[in-house]
Design a protein around this motif. Structure first.
Motif, PDB file in Angstrom:
ATOM      1  N   THR A   1      -6.753  -2.084  -0.074  1.00  0.00           N
ATOM      2  CA  THR A   1      -6.261  -1.337  -1.221  1.00  0.00           C
ATOM      3  C   THR A   1      -4.741  -1.360  -1.264  1.00  0.00           C
ATOM      4  O   THR A   1      -4.068  -1.001  -0.299  1.00  0.00           O
ATOM      5  N   ALA A   2      -4.192  -1.815  -2.375  1.00  0.00           N
ATOM      6  CA  ALA A   2      -2.745  -1.949  -2.526  1.00  0.00           C
ATOM      7  C   ALA A   2      -2.442  -2.450  -3.930  1.00  0.00           C
ATOM      8  O   ALA A   2      -3.350  -2.846  -4.672  1.00  0.00           O
TER       9      ALA A   2
ATOM     10  N   ALA B   1       0.845  -1.185   0.000  1.00  0.00           N
ATOM     11  CA  ALA B   1       0.000   0.000   0.000  1.00  0.00           C
ATOM     12  C   ALA B   1       0.883   1.239   0.000  1.00  0.00           C
ATOM     13  O   ALA B   1       2.044   1.186   0.435  1.00  0.00           O
TER      14      ALA B   1
END
Length: 123
Positions: free
Chosen positions: A89-90, A39
């Motif tokens: 999220t990454a 991330a």
């Protein structure tokens, strides 16, 4: 060995995505496979790994939500991601190594990496 990752995208919280990583150059026989993610502003971390024999390990943050699997006939490893959260999220990377200790603990020494695929979880 070349690794080609696909399947990322934008998903709402609670949704699902499936990532795929196909190996070419050599069959995935004998290689342990893994998914890692990074991330923004954070270090790369292990998400899930699967041994050549099918044993699996997961990060605590994804256990029970993500499932790693492999199809040796297709030289492909999958990451099924359910109940996605914004903190998932990454950029996700697949990796391969013939040493279990390396792919589970010594990530900087992993032999083969795929290109990243972006996963964004947002409403």
């Amino acid at each position: 060995v070349q690794l080609q990752a696909s399947g990322g995208g934008l998903m709402q919280p609670g949704g699902s995505l499936r990532l795929s990583c196909t190996q070419s150059g050599r069959t995935n026989s004998g290689y342990h496979m893994g998914w890692f993610r990074q991330a923004p502003g954070k270090e790369r971390e292990l998400v899930a790994v699967i041994s050549y024999g099918g044993n699996t390990n997961y990060a605590d943050s994804v256990r029970g939500r993500f499932t790693i699997s492999r199809d040796s006939a297709k030289n492909t490893v999958y990451l099924q991601m359910n109940s996605l959260k914004p903190e998932d999220t990454a950029v996700y990377y697949c990796a391969a190594d013939d040493r279990w200790s390396t792919i589970t603990r010594a990530h900087s020494n992993i032999d083969y990496w795929g290109q990243g695929t972006q996963v964004t979880v947002s409403s």
